[in-house]
Design an enzyme around this catalytic site. Structure first.
Site, short mmCIF file in Angstrom:
data_model
loop_
_atom_site.label_atom_id
_atom_site.label_comp_id
_atom_site.label_asym_id
_atom_site.label_seq_id
_atom_site.Cartn_x
_atom_site.Cartn_y
_atom_site.Cartn_z
N ARG A 126 17.55 6.85 18.44
CA ARG A 126 17.15 5.91 17.38
C ARG A 126 16.39 4.75 18.02
O ARG A 126 16.99 3.77 18.47
CB ARG A 126 18.37 5.40 16.62
CG ARG A 126 18.04 4.51 15.43
CD ARG A 126 19.31 4.05 14.71
NE ARG A 126 19.00 3.31 13.50
CZ ARG A 126 18.77 1.99 13.48
NH1 ARG A 126 18.82 1.28 14.60
NH2 ARG A 126 18.49 1.39 12.34
N SER A 132 22.20 10.01 5.53
CA SER A 132 23.08 8.86 5.28
C SER A 132 23.37 8.79 3.79
O SER A 132 22.46 8.86 2.97
CB SER A 132 22.41 7.56 5.73
OG SER A 132 22.22 7.54 7.12
N LYS A 161 22.39 -2.46 13.09
CA LYS A 161 21.34 -2.07 12.15
C LYS A 161 21.00 -3.25 11.25
O LYS A 161 21.84 -3.75 10.51
CB LYS A 161 21.80 -0.88 11.30
CG LYS A 161 22.01 0.40 12.08
CD LYS A 161 22.43 1.54 11.18
CE LYS A 161 21.32 1.94 10.24
NZ LYS A 161 21.66 3.12 9.41
#
Length: 224
Positions: free
Chosen positions: A46, A118, A147
């Protein structure tokens, strides 16, 4: 591409490590190597946020991390970037609610790709199932600073609701998960936990991963 699919993904979710270069206190390759030694079972690349690599630098890092994962039979997943996933033949992608649906990703990546989605509500989970997701990432379970776009914290309630309704798709909890709260995620019905900073930012990455594995395995036994 490793021979991992929806039938075999469940055990791979046990300790799902997510990382990009901005999460690391040292070389990302070194961090991932230590995490693998510690026992992680799946890795998601990520590369997002201020200072994240782009273009050729991102591609080269992805290749290095993928090579390391494959040398240890660890599935290599890419967050969102389907073009990168196709370019290097990643094992799959993980997408959010603002990305293309899993059905579109499946059409582009093929039947053997791992596609994670998600989900923050029962409706989102059900739609992901219809779209052909292999697993769901449920959260954020606890407050997280990893995040910037994290949704509202919801605890383990959605995991419990999905299991109560007989939904058996593999689930992994994400968001603010640490050693001292991982057990509650497993007891709620998740197959594993996703971790970023609690491993990537640890003084000893290997020891942190090992402690998570022990905690998860111990509490999985208690759940049966």
């Amino acid at each position: 591409m490793l021979a991992i699919n929806s039938d075999t993904i469940r055990p791979s979710l046990k300790l799902y490590f997510i990382m990009g270069s901005i999460n690391c206190l040292k070389s990302p390759v070194e961090v991932l190597s230590e995490a693998i030694t510690g026992g992680i079972t799946l890795f998601q690349f990520r590369e997002k946020g201020p200072g994240a690599l782009m273009g050729q630098a991102k591609l080269e890092l992805a290749k290095k991390l993928q090579k390391l994962c494959w040398e240890h039979n660890i599935p290599f997943i890419i967050n969102d970037d389907i073009s990168l996933a196709i370019a290097i033949g990643a094992d799959g992608v993980h997408i959010g609610q603002d990305d293309e649906p899993a059905s579109s990703m499946r059409a582009r990546l093929g039947p053997n790709a791992i596609i994670g989605v998600s989900a923050h509500t029962l409706e989102e989970a059900q739609q992901a199932l219809l779209d052909g997701a292999n697993y769901l990432g449920i959260g954020p379970i606890f407050p997280t600073q990893s995040k910037d776009d994290a949704k509202e914290v919801q605890g383990t309630s959605l995991i419990e609701e999905l299991r109560a309704k007989g939904i058996q798709i593999p689930l992994v909890g994400i968001g603010g998960i640490k050693i001292d709260n991982a057990a509650s995620v497993i007891h709620a019905g998740a197959d594993g936990v996703s971790v970023i900073s609690a491993i990537a930012g640890a003084d000893s990455v290997r020891d942190a991963a090992t402690r998570f594995i022990r905690e998860i395995e111990m509490n999985k036994l208690k759940s049966f």
